[in-house]
Design an enzyme around this catalytic site. Structure first.
Site, mmCIF file in Angstrom:
data_model
loop_
_atom_site.group_PDB
_atom_site.id
_atom_site.type_symbol
_atom_site.label_atom_id
_atom_site.label_comp_id
_atom_site.label_asym_id
_atom_site.label_seq_id
_atom_site.Cartn_x
_atom_site.Cartn_y
_atom_site.Cartn_z
ATOM 1 N N CYS A 1 2.428 18.453 -17.619
ATOM 2 C CA CYS A 1 2.500 17.727 -18.578
ATOM 3 C C CYS A 1 3.011 18.214 -19.820
ATOM 4 C CB CYS A 1 1.225 16.711 -18.648
ATOM 5 S SG CYS A 1 1.132 15.660 -20.105
ATOM 6 N N CYS B 1 -4.487 14.357 -20.291
ATOM 7 C CA CYS B 1 -4.265 13.430 -21.265
ATOM 8 C C CYS B 1 -3.970 12.039 -20.634
ATOM 9 C CB CYS B 1 -3.269 13.764 -22.359
ATOM 10 S SG CYS B 1 -1.443 13.775 -21.766
ATOM 11 N N THR C 1 0.359 -2.638 8.718
ATOM 12 C CA THR C 1 -0.626 -2.007 8.249
ATOM 13 C C THR C 1 -1.707 -2.113 9.342
ATOM 14 O OG1 THR C 1 -2.459 -1.599 6.458
ATOM 15 C CG2 THR C 1 -1.540 -3.891 7.002
ATOM 16 N N GLN D 1 0.952 -1.102 0.102
ATOM 17 C CA GLN D 1 0.021 -0.063 0.095
ATOM 18 C C GLN D 1 0.846 1.311 -0.059
ATOM 19 O OE1 GLN D 1 -3.420 -0.570 2.879
ATOM 20 N NE2 GLN D 1 -1.829 -1.812 3.737
ATOM 21 N N ASN D 2 2.296 1.072 0.255
ATOM 22 C CA ASN D 2 3.197 2.040 0.273
ATOM 23 C C ASN D 2 3.438 2.933 -0.907
ATOM 24 O OD1 ASN D 2 3.178 1.591 3.107
ATOM 25 N ND2 ASN D 2 5.097 0.459 2.856
ATOM 26 N N VAL D 3 3.763 4.177 -1.120
ATOM 27 C CA VAL D 3 3.821 4.715 -2.409
ATOM 28 C C VAL D 3 5.276 5.178 -2.363
ATOM 29 C CG1 VAL D 3 1.585 5.490 -2.526
ATOM 30 C CG2 VAL D 3 3.246 7.093 -1.380
ATOM 31 N N ASP D 4 6.095 4.721 -1.351
ATOM 32 C CA ASP D 4 7.455 5.205 -1.059
ATOM 33 C C ASP D 4 8.505 4.692 -2.037
ATOM 34 O OD1 ASP D 4 7.592 3.758 2.394
ATOM 35 O OD2 ASP D 4 8.294 2.927 0.019
ATOM 36 N N HIS E 1 -1.445 1.252 -4.299
ATOM 37 C CA HIS E 1 -1.879 2.751 -4.133
ATOM 38 C C HIS E 1 -0.901 3.430 -4.949
ATOM 39 C CE1 HIS E 1 -3.846 1.689 -0.024
ATOM 40 N NE2 HIS E 1 -4.660 1.284 -1.162
ATOM 41 N N CYS F 1 1.699 17.975 -22.580
ATOM 42 C CA CYS F 1 0.563 18.635 -23.136
ATOM 43 C C CYS F 1 0.244 19.942 -22.534
ATOM 44 C CB CYS F 1 -0.562 17.725 -23.296
ATOM 45 S SG CYS F 1 -1.435 17.610 -21.568
HETATM 46 C C1 BV8 Z 1 -11.683 2.653 -3.354
HETATM 47 C C2 BV8 Z 1 -2.123 6.797 -1.419
HETATM 48 C C3 BV8 Z 1 -13.552 2.274 -4.958
HETATM 49 C C4 BV8 Z 1 -2.008 8.405 -1.220
HETATM 50 C C5 BV8 Z 1 -3.569 6.031 0.360
HETATM 51 C C6 BV8 Z 1 -16.470 6.871 1.820
HETATM 52 C C7 BV8 Z 1 -16.144 7.196 0.416
HETATM 53 C C8 BV8 Z 1 -15.149 7.021 -0.322
HETATM 54 C C9 BV8 Z 1 -14.500 5.865 -0.184
HETATM 55 C C10 BV8 Z 1 -14.653 5.329 1.055
HETATM 56 C C11 BV8 Z 1 -15.747 5.783 2.124
HETATM 57 N N1 BV8 Z 1 -15.669 4.857 3.140
HETATM 58 C C12 BV8 Z 1 -14.702 3.754 2.676
HETATM 59 C C13 BV8 Z 1 -14.001 4.224 1.357
HETATM 60 C C14 BV8 Z 1 -13.237 3.107 0.705
HETATM 61 C C15 BV8 Z 1 -11.853 4.218 1.067
HETATM 62 C C16 BV8 Z 1 -11.383 3.704 2.313
HETATM 63 O O1 BV8 Z 1 -10.839 2.569 2.825
HETATM 64 N N2 BV8 Z 1 -11.402 4.577 3.461
HETATM 65 C C17 BV8 Z 1 -10.999 4.533 4.594
HETATM 66 C C18 BV8 Z 1 -10.307 5.420 5.432
HETATM 67 C C19 BV8 Z 1 -12.294 3.997 5.595
HETATM 68 N N3 BV8 Z 1 -11.060 3.651 0.059
HETATM 69 C C20 BV8 Z 1 -10.845 3.974 -1.023
HETATM 70 O O2 BV8 Z 1 -11.199 5.225 -1.504
HETATM 71 C C21 BV8 Z 1 -9.930 3.339 -2.242
HETATM 72 N N4 BV8 Z 1 -10.649 3.000 -3.303
HETATM 73 O O3 BV8 Z 1 -12.336 2.038 -2.333
HETATM 74 O O4 BV8 Z 1 -12.104 2.677 -4.733
HETATM 75 C C22 BV8 Z 1 -14.491 3.354 -4.814
HETATM 76 C C23 BV8 Z 1 -14.340 4.333 -5.685
HETATM 77 C C24 BV8 Z 1 -15.180 5.399 -5.559
HETATM 78 C C25 BV8 Z 1 -16.007 5.533 -4.325
HETATM 79 C C26 BV8 Z 1 -15.878 4.724 -3.179
HETATM 80 C C27 BV8 Z 1 -14.871 3.594 -3.390
HETATM 81 C C28 BV8 Z 1 -8.530 3.903 -2.460
HETATM 82 C C29 BV8 Z 1 -7.750 4.044 -0.783
HETATM 83 C C30 BV8 Z 1 -6.376 4.304 -1.367
HETATM 84 C C31 BV8 Z 1 -6.050 5.696 -0.619
HETATM 85 N N5 BV8 Z 1 -4.599 6.124 -0.930
HETATM 86 N N6 BV8 Z 1 -2.660 6.171 -0.177
HETATM 87 C C32 BV8 Z 1 -0.812 8.598 -0.513
HETATM 88 O O5 BV8 Z 1 -0.127 7.741 0.231
HETATM 89 O O6 BV8 Z 1 -0.783 10.032 -0.133
HETATM 90 S S1 BV8 Z 1 -4.113 5.303 1.630
HETATM 91 C C33 BV8 Z 1 -2.820 5.357 2.759
HETATM 92 O O7 BV8 Z 1 -3.239 4.503 3.754
HETATM 93 C C34 BV8 Z 1 -1.649 4.710 2.512
HETATM 94 O O8 BV8 Z 1 -1.708 4.218 1.129
HETATM 95 C C35 BV8 Z 1 -1.360 3.555 3.461
HETATM 96 O O9 BV8 Z 1 -0.631 2.977 3.147
HETATM 97 C C36 BV8 Z 1 -2.645 3.269 3.810
HETATM 98 C C37 BV8 Z 1 -3.033 2.268 4.944
HETATM 99 O O10 BV8 Z 1 -2.531 2.760 5.999
HETATM 100 P P1 BV8 Z 1 -1.193 1.881 6.489
HETATM 101 O O11 BV8 Z 1 -0.236 1.575 5.438
HETATM 102 O O12 BV8 Z 1 -2.067 0.770 7.396
HETATM 103 O O13 BV8 Z 1 -0.811 2.973 7.418
HETATM 104 P P2 BV8 Z 1 -1.059 3.172 8.923
HETATM 105 O O14 BV8 Z 1 -0.357 4.456 9.408
HETATM 106 O O15 BV8 Z 1 -2.801 3.190 8.881
HETATM 107 O O16 BV8 Z 1 -0.571 2.040 9.628
HETATM 108 C C38 BV8 Z 1 0.627 1.576 10.189
HETATM 109 C C39 BV8 Z 1 0.546 0.432 10.831
HETATM 110 O O17 BV8 Z 1 2.190 0.115 10.821
HETATM 111 C C40 BV8 Z 1 -0.079 0.559 12.141
HETATM 112 O O18 BV8 Z 1 -0.845 -0.784 12.417
HETATM 113 C C41 BV8 Z 1 1.266 0.546 13.311
HETATM 114 O O19 BV8 Z 1 0.731 -0.012 14.162
HETATM 115 C C42 BV8 Z 1 2.220 -0.260 12.326
HETATM 116 N N7 BV8 Z 1 3.374 0.025 12.686
HETATM 117 C C43 BV8 Z 1 4.419 1.031 13.033
HETATM 118 N N8 BV8 Z 1 5.480 1.055 13.067
HETATM 119 C C44 BV8 Z 1 5.702 -0.288 12.814
HETATM 120 C C45 BV8 Z 1 4.625 -1.114 12.744
HETATM 121 N N9 BV8 Z 1 4.412 -2.365 12.031
HETATM 122 C C46 BV8 Z 1 5.777 -2.953 12.165
HETATM 123 N N10 BV8 Z 1 6.987 -2.374 12.501
HETATM 124 C C47 BV8 Z 1 6.932 -0.989 12.664
HETATM 125 N N11 BV8 Z 1 8.211 -0.812 13.054
HETATM 126 ZN ZN ZN Z 2 -0.881 15.782 -20.504
#
Ligand code: BV8
Ligand code: ZN
Length: 237
Positions: free
Chosen positions: A145, A128, A185, A99-102, A117, A147
């Site tokens: 872009c 475009c 995650t 899920q990471n973009v890094d 993601h 364009c």
């Molecule tokens: C979709 C890219 C179909 C950008 C990201 C209402 C309206 C619209 C949509 C929704 C809605 N309700 C629900 C949804 C669906 C929505 C969703 O799930 N929302 C959530 C918040 C409820 N999802 C979407 O919209 C997805 N698309 O569903 O399409 C659709 C189409 C139209 C309309 C509806 C649906 C798209 C989701 C993608 C969003 N983009 N990132 C950017 O990065 O800028 S999400 C973002 O969160 C990152 O990608 C990230 O990876 C992701 C998840 O977070 P985590 O990776 O889990 O990170 P987090 O900080 O949360 O947790 C870290 C974990 O690590 C913790 O558990 C911690 O304890 C642990 N940790 C910490 N240190 C360590 C560790 N573990 C091990 N070792 C360590 N050292």
């Molecule tokens: Zn373009």
């Protein structure tokens, strides 16, 4: 007991699929999204990681991504990323979904990375269909872009669909695996978070690695609590 059991499941597996989140990059110094110093702390995801936010204020959204690109550019993969590269080398069929973009998994040497993601190191045109890699740091925000139209980060925002081909491959690899590792995650963002349930219902052993319990801890076969940079090298030793 859990580590031994997990080690045996991994050794016996011929098809392993892994899902990683921001936690695997935490030990590289990249703040997670929902942790204490979480990225979202200063901003709310709805404010920045959405197409509406970008349409409303492209400069603000670009500044946030530019700041993150600069941050990521200073970091390097950690032992957790490298352990997954080793696991890939010794597993007949291995798929890494992130899920990471890094881009740290590719930098560590992982071959098969499904970036569900998108990538912060890709840009996409808002008009475009062009998309291109870009590693300029700092970026003269907001970039355009060829364009002439405004460019946007090549990431998936909330409310946007995941890249179809990548998602299909991730779904397939989850259905087919013997062992599913879910690492760093919070499992709150769908549809990616649903992959752990899908693996479980397809008969895979699901092993979670996290520093704390998450939304899926109840339904996995084994949770290894601790930093992935320490646990993963141990697990695959
Ligand atoms: C979709 C890219 C179909 C950008 C990201 C209402 C309206 C619209 C949509 C929704 C809605 N309700 C629900 C949804 C669906 C929505 C969703 O799930 N929302 C959530 C918040 C409820 N999802 C979407 O919209 C997805 N698309 O569903 O399409 C659709 C189409 C139209 C309309 C509806 C649906 C798209 C989701 C993608 C969003 N983009 N990132 C950017 O990065 O800028 S999400 C973002 O969160 C990152 O990608 C990230 O990876 C992701 C998840 O977070 P985590 O990776 O889990 O990170 P987090 O900080 O949360 O947790 C870290 C974990 O690590 C913790 O558990 C911690 O304890 C642990 N940790 C910490 N240190 C360590 C560790 N573990 C091990 N070792 C360590 N050292
Ligand atoms: Zn373009």
């Amino acid at each position: 007991m859990c580590v031994e059991q997990a080690r045996r499941w991994i050794q016996d597996a011929s098809l392993i699929t892994v899902l990683t989140g921001a936690g695997i990059s935490a030990e590289s110094g990249i703040p997670t999204f929902r942790g204490q110093a979480g990225l979202w702390k200063q901003f709310r995801p709805e404010d920045l990681a959405t197409p509406e936010a970008f349409a409303r204020n492209p400069k603000l959204v670009w500044e946030w991504y530019d700041w993150r690109r600069g941050l990521i550019d200073q970091t390097k993969p950690n032992n957790g990323h490298y352990a997954l590269v080793q696991l890939e080398h010794r597993t007949p069929q291995f798929t890494l979904i992130t899920q990471n973009v890094d881009g740290l998994h590719e930098r560590a040497g992982s071959q098969t990375v499904l970036e569900v993601h998108g990538s912060i190191w890709k840009l996409r045109c808002t008009e475009c269909c062009r998309s291109w890699p870009d590693r300029t740091v700092p970026l003269c925000t907001p970039p355009h872009c060829v364009c002439g139209a405004l460019a946007r980060p090549g990431v998936v925002w909330f409310g946007e669909n995941l890249p179809e081909d990548v998602w299909i491959a991730a779904h397939k690899a989850t259905l087919a695996c013997d062992v599913f590792l879910v690492i760093g995650t919070s499992a709150v963002v769908y549809p990616a978070a649903g992959l752990a349930h899908l693996a479980k219902s397809s008969g895979a052993k699901v092993i979670e690695i996290n520093t704390e319990a998450t939304a899926i801890s109840e339904s996995v076969d084994c949770t290894l609590l601790g930093p992935s940079g320490q646990i993963l090298p141990e697990l695959i030793r």
